[in-house]
Design a protein around this motif. Structure first.
Motif, PDB file in Angstrom:
ATOM      1  N   LEU A   1       0.830  -1.200   0.000  1.00  0.00           N
ATOM      2  CA  LEU A   1       0.000   0.000   0.000  1.00  0.00           C
ATOM      3  C   LEU A   1       0.866   1.253   0.000  1.00  0.00           C
ATOM      4  O   LEU A   1       1.897   1.309   0.671  1.00  0.00           O
ATOM      5  N   PRO A   2       0.464   2.296  -0.725  1.00  0.00           N
ATOM      6  CA  PRO A   2       1.223   3.553  -0.706  1.00  0.00           C
ATOM      7  C   PRO A   2       0.975   4.309   0.598  1.00  0.00           C
ATOM      8  O   PRO A   2       0.030   4.027   1.335  1.00  0.00           O
ATOM      9  N   TYR A   3       1.824   5.294   0.882  1.00  0.00           N
ATOM     10  CA  TYR A   3       1.651   6.085   2.101  1.00  0.00           C
ATOM     11  C   TYR A   3       2.146   7.514   1.894  1.00  0.00           C
ATOM     12  O   TYR A   3       2.729   8.123   2.787  1.00  0.00           O
ATOM     13  N   GLU A   4       1.875   8.061   0.713  1.00  0.00           N
ATOM     14  CA  GLU A   4       2.329   9.409   0.407  1.00  0.00           C
ATOM     15  C   GLU A   4       1.489  10.488   1.081  1.00  0.00           C
ATOM     16  O   GLU A   4       1.969  11.592   1.312  1.00  0.00           O
ATOM     17  N   THR A   5       0.236  10.199   1.403  1.00  0.00           N
ATOM     18  CA  THR A   5      -0.640  11.177   2.031  1.00  0.00           C
ATOM     19  C   THR A   5      -1.059  10.692   3.416  1.00  0.00           C
ATOM     20  O   THR A   5      -0.874   9.521   3.760  1.00  0.00           O
ATOM     21  N   SER A   6      -1.668  11.589   4.194  1.00  0.00           N
ATOM     22  CA  SER A   6      -2.128  11.214   5.533  1.00  0.00           C
ATOM     23  C   SER A   6      -3.152  10.096   5.464  1.00  0.00           C
ATOM     24  O   SER A   6      -3.130   9.164   6.278  1.00  0.00           O
ATOM     25  N   GLU A   7      -4.059  10.195   4.502  1.00  0.00           N
ATOM     26  CA  GLU A   7      -5.092   9.171   4.374  1.00  0.00           C
ATOM     27  C   GLU A   7      -4.484   7.817   4.025  1.00  0.00           C
ATOM     28  O   GLU A   7      -4.878   6.782   4.575  1.00  0.00           O
ATOM     29  N   GLN A   8      -3.515   7.814   3.110  1.00  0.00           N
ATOM     30  CA  GLN A   8      -2.866   6.558   2.722  1.00  0.00           C
ATOM     31  C   GLN A   8      -2.053   5.983   3.882  1.00  0.00           C
ATOM     32  O   GLN A   8      -2.058   4.765   4.100  1.00  0.00           O
ATOM     33  N   LEU A   9      -1.371   6.846   4.642  1.00  0.00           N
ATOM     34  CA  LEU A   9      -0.585   6.378   5.776  1.00  0.00           C
ATOM     35  C   LEU A   9      -1.493   5.751   6.828  1.00  0.00           C
ATOM     36  O   LEU A   9      -1.187   4.684   7.383  1.00  0.00           O
ATOM     37  N   THR A  10      -2.617   6.400   7.117  1.00  0.00           N
ATOM     38  CA  THR A  10      -3.552   5.871   8.106  1.00  0.00           C
ATOM     39  C   THR A  10      -4.099   4.515   7.668  1.00  0.00           C
ATOM     40  O   THR A  10      -4.214   3.587   8.479  1.00  0.00           O
ATOM     41  N   ARG A  11      -4.415   4.400   6.385  1.00  0.00           N
ATOM     42  CA  ARG A  11      -4.947   3.133   5.864  1.00  0.00           C
ATOM     43  C   ARG A  11      -3.899   2.030   5.929  1.00  0.00           C
ATOM     44  O   ARG A  11      -4.175   0.900   6.357  1.00  0.00           O
ATOM     45  N   LYS A  12      -2.670   2.356   5.527  1.00  0.00           N
ATOM     46  CA  LYS A  12      -1.600   1.365   5.559  1.00  0.00           C
ATOM     47  C   LYS A  12      -1.340   0.898   6.992  1.00  0.00           C
ATOM     48  O   LYS A  12      -1.185  -0.302   7.258  1.00  0.00           O
ATOM     49  N   ALA A  13      -1.290   1.852   7.932  1.00  0.00           N
ATOM     50  CA  ALA A  13      -1.042   1.510   9.329  1.00  0.00           C
ATOM     51  C   ALA A  13      -2.169   0.640   9.887  1.00  0.00           C
ATOM     52  O   ALA A  13      -1.922  -0.260  10.691  1.00  0.00           O
ATOM     53  N   TRP A  14      -3.409   0.907   9.478  1.00  0.00           N
ATOM     54  CA  TRP A  14      -4.545   0.111   9.957  1.00  0.00           C
ATOM     55  C   TRP A  14      -4.385  -1.351   9.560  1.00  0.00           C
ATOM     56  O   TRP A  14      -4.576  -2.256  10.375  1.00  0.00           O
ATOM     57  N   TYR A  15      -4.016  -1.581   8.311  1.00  0.00           N
ATOM     58  CA  TYR A  15      -3.847  -2.956   7.854  1.00  0.00           C
ATOM     59  C   TYR A  15      -2.645  -3.628   8.509  1.00  0.00           C
ATOM     60  O   TYR A  15      -2.676  -4.831   8.809  1.00  0.00           O
ATOM     61  N   PHE A  16      -1.577  -2.862   8.744  1.00  0.00           N
ATOM     62  CA  PHE A  16      -0.427  -3.441   9.440  1.00  0.00           C
ATOM     63  C   PHE A  16      -0.765  -3.749  10.896  1.00  0.00           C
ATOM     64  O   PHE A  16      -0.297  -4.746  11.449  1.00  0.00           O
ATOM     65  N   SER A  17      -1.559  -2.894  11.532  1.00  0.00           N
ATOM     66  CA  SER A  17      -1.988  -3.178  12.901  1.00  0.00           C
ATOM     67  C   SER A  17      -2.826  -4.451  12.949  1.00  0.00           C
ATOM     68  O   SER A  17      -2.680  -5.270  13.866  1.00  0.00           O
ATOM     69  N   LEU A  18      -3.706  -4.623  11.964  1.00  0.00           N
ATOM     70  CA  LEU A  18      -4.500  -5.846  11.889  1.00  0.00           C
ATOM     71  C   LEU A  18      -3.589  -7.059  11.707  1.00  0.00           C
ATOM     72  O   LEU A  18      -3.766  -8.100  12.367  1.00  0.00           O
ATOM     73  N   HIS A  19      -2.601  -6.918  10.832  1.00  0.00           N
ATOM     74  CA  HIS A  19      -1.651  -8.013  10.591  1.00  0.00           C
ATOM     75  C   HIS A  19      -0.890  -8.364  11.871  1.00  0.00           C
ATOM     76  O   HIS A  19      -0.757  -9.553  12.225  1.00  0.00           O
ATOM     77  N   LYS A  20      -0.398  -7.364  12.580  1.00  0.00           N
ATOM     78  CA  LYS A  20       0.365  -7.614  13.805  1.00  0.00           C
ATOM     79  C   LYS A  20      -0.513  -8.225  14.895  1.00  0.00           C
ATOM     80  O   LYS A  20      -0.092  -9.137  15.618  1.00  0.00           O
ATOM     81  N   THR A  21      -1.731  -7.719  15.026  1.00  0.00           N
ATOM     82  CA  THR A  21      -2.630  -8.219  16.066  1.00  0.00           C
ATOM     83  C   THR A  21      -3.004  -9.670  15.802  1.00  0.00           C
ATOM     84  O   THR A  21      -3.008 -10.504  16.723  1.00  0.00           O
ATOM     85  N   LEU A  22      -3.295  -9.988  14.553  1.00  0.00           N
ATOM     86  CA  LEU A  22      -3.588 -11.383  14.209  1.00  0.00           C
ATOM     87  C   LEU A  22      -2.345 -12.255  14.389  1.00  0.00           C
ATOM     88  O   LEU A  22      -2.448 -13.427  14.761  1.00  0.00           O
TER      89      LEU A  22
END
Length: 399
Positions: free
Chosen positions: A38-59
């Motif tokens: 996932l890209p992370y050039e903007t605040s919205e993209q960074l928030t989205r990328k972090a959300w999926y990584f948090s889900l990955h780490k939690t699982l």
């Protein structure tokens, strides 16, 4: 169907652990690949990328505890006998793959968890027990090493899953026996078989494979620090009335609600100071910082990029100030230059001078937007606007 195993069948608890683990792993692997791309050039993209990584780490943490419970249960239960124990090579391969699976189900999430604990910033684990682990320091070297281990163990896990599934399908469609059906709901008919003698050979085979995989990772350079940083600008030695003997220069930013602290390894300070001055100008300081020497947790490489510090275009930052002594203490009043932008800046500090050795501590806060740092990150909840700068040093008066 009973809860416990027998020498012929798996119980419902073992089956539940098996399929729950399979579901989690088959979710985690593509989720990690998706989040990483996932890209992370903007605040919205960074928030989205972090959300999926948090889900990955939690699982991933969930998998660790599920796998641990599964292994404890398996150890406490009789193991259903192999239906073709007389096939020595095939049996050795099957048991070795089982060891690889069990071990990898612990090693993959544990290495990822260690990497998370050793670094700062980015995506948190969604649970109330904190983000750190006992005895695990924040360390770029440790973070790089555990990230490499995570990749290696994940590859071993993927290959083990493939071999395990291929073996089950081979038993089901070619041998037409009940090996696969024993892990499905129900109690299939199986021929009477005798439990074989447990040996350490399959475990030894698995250990050799893990050792080979770890060695291969070392050969590929997977355990080195991967921060993507460019070559730091080399700073020239400076002439100074006070010579810095030891010191730290740190910055702290807020990312996704968490503080991320980094530091600069290379900076110089030319200091003149007269401790006898009771009021007004008491000296001057000229600080040059090599931006490329910075480490900032998991976001080091991003901070070096063109949208943030743009280290290739602006390899150094500068603070030039007059040291003023007032009623409230000392302050360095001057200008701060970052990314080609120069603005007024005041750094208040405490100072203790004894026997020709000065110890100071100070800090200030700036707004990154004033220096055109992180222009695409317009949401303060993703990347905070305020940046805290903290400096401490010990300097001795030159002869």
């Amino acid at each position: 169907m009973t809860l416990s195993n027998t020498t012929q069948h798996y119980g419902s608890v073992a089956k539940t652990f098996h399929w729950l683990t399979a579901l989690l792993i088959l979710t985690l692997i593509p989720l990690g690949i998706f989040a990483n791309d996932l890209p992370y050039e903007t605040s919205e993209q960074l928030t989205r990328k972090a959300w999926y990584f948090s889900l990955h780490k939690t699982l991933g943490v969930t998998v660790f505890f599920v796998a641990l419970a599964r292994i404890i249960w398996a150890i406490s239960q009789p193991k259903p006998a192999l239906l073709h124990a007389d096939r020595k090579v095939e049996s050795l391969a099957a048991q070795s793959v089982h060891w690889l699976l069990y071990g990898s189900l612990l090693l993959v999430p544990m290495s990822g968890w260690l990497h998370h604990a050793a670094t700062s910033g980015f995506a948190p684990i969604w649970w109330p027990l904190g983000q750190n682990l006992p005895l695990i320091p924040k360390s770029e070297a440790l973070a790089g090493f555990t990230a490499g281990l995570h990749i290696v163990f994940e590859r071993v896990l993927v290959v083990s899953i493939f071999l395990h599934a291929a073996g089950a399908l081979k038993h089901h469609f070619i041998d037409r026996d009940s090996t696969l059906r024993r892990m499905l709901p129900g109690t299939p008919q199986v021929p009477a078989v005798n439990a074989g003698h447990a040996t350490v050979l399959p475990l030894a085979v698995a250990l050799v494979i893990w050792g080979g995989a770890v060695a291969t990772g070392a050969g590929l350079g997977l355990y080195e620090k991967h921060d993507g940083s460019v070559q730091a600008a080399a700073l020239e030695a400076v002439q100074s009335d006070w010579v810095v003997q030891d010191g730290t220069l740190e910055i702290t930013v807020q990312q996704l609600g968490s503080a991320v602290t980094g530091s600069f390894d290379d900076w110089t300070a030319a200091i003149s100071f007269d401790e006898t001055v009771q009021s007004g100008p008491a000296g001057s300081v000229d600080v040059v910082v090599s931006i490329g020497s910075m480490t900032l947790g998991s976001v080091t490489s991003d901070a070096m990029g063109s949208d943030f510090f743009n280290v290739e275009g602006f390899p150094t930052a500068n603070f030039n100030a007059t040291i003023e002594r007032g009623e409230q203490g000392y302050a360095a009043i001057g200008t701060l230059t970052i990314k080609g932008t120069t603005l007024p800046a005041t750094l208040p500090f405490t100072l203790d001078v004894s026997d020709g050795v000065a110890t100071m501590q100070g800090g200030l806060q700036i707004d990154r937007r004033d220096f055109n740092v992180g222009e695409s990150q317009k949401d303060e909840s993703a990347v905070g606007f305020g940046v805290n700068i903290a400096v401490s040093l010990t300097a001795s008066e030159s002869d």
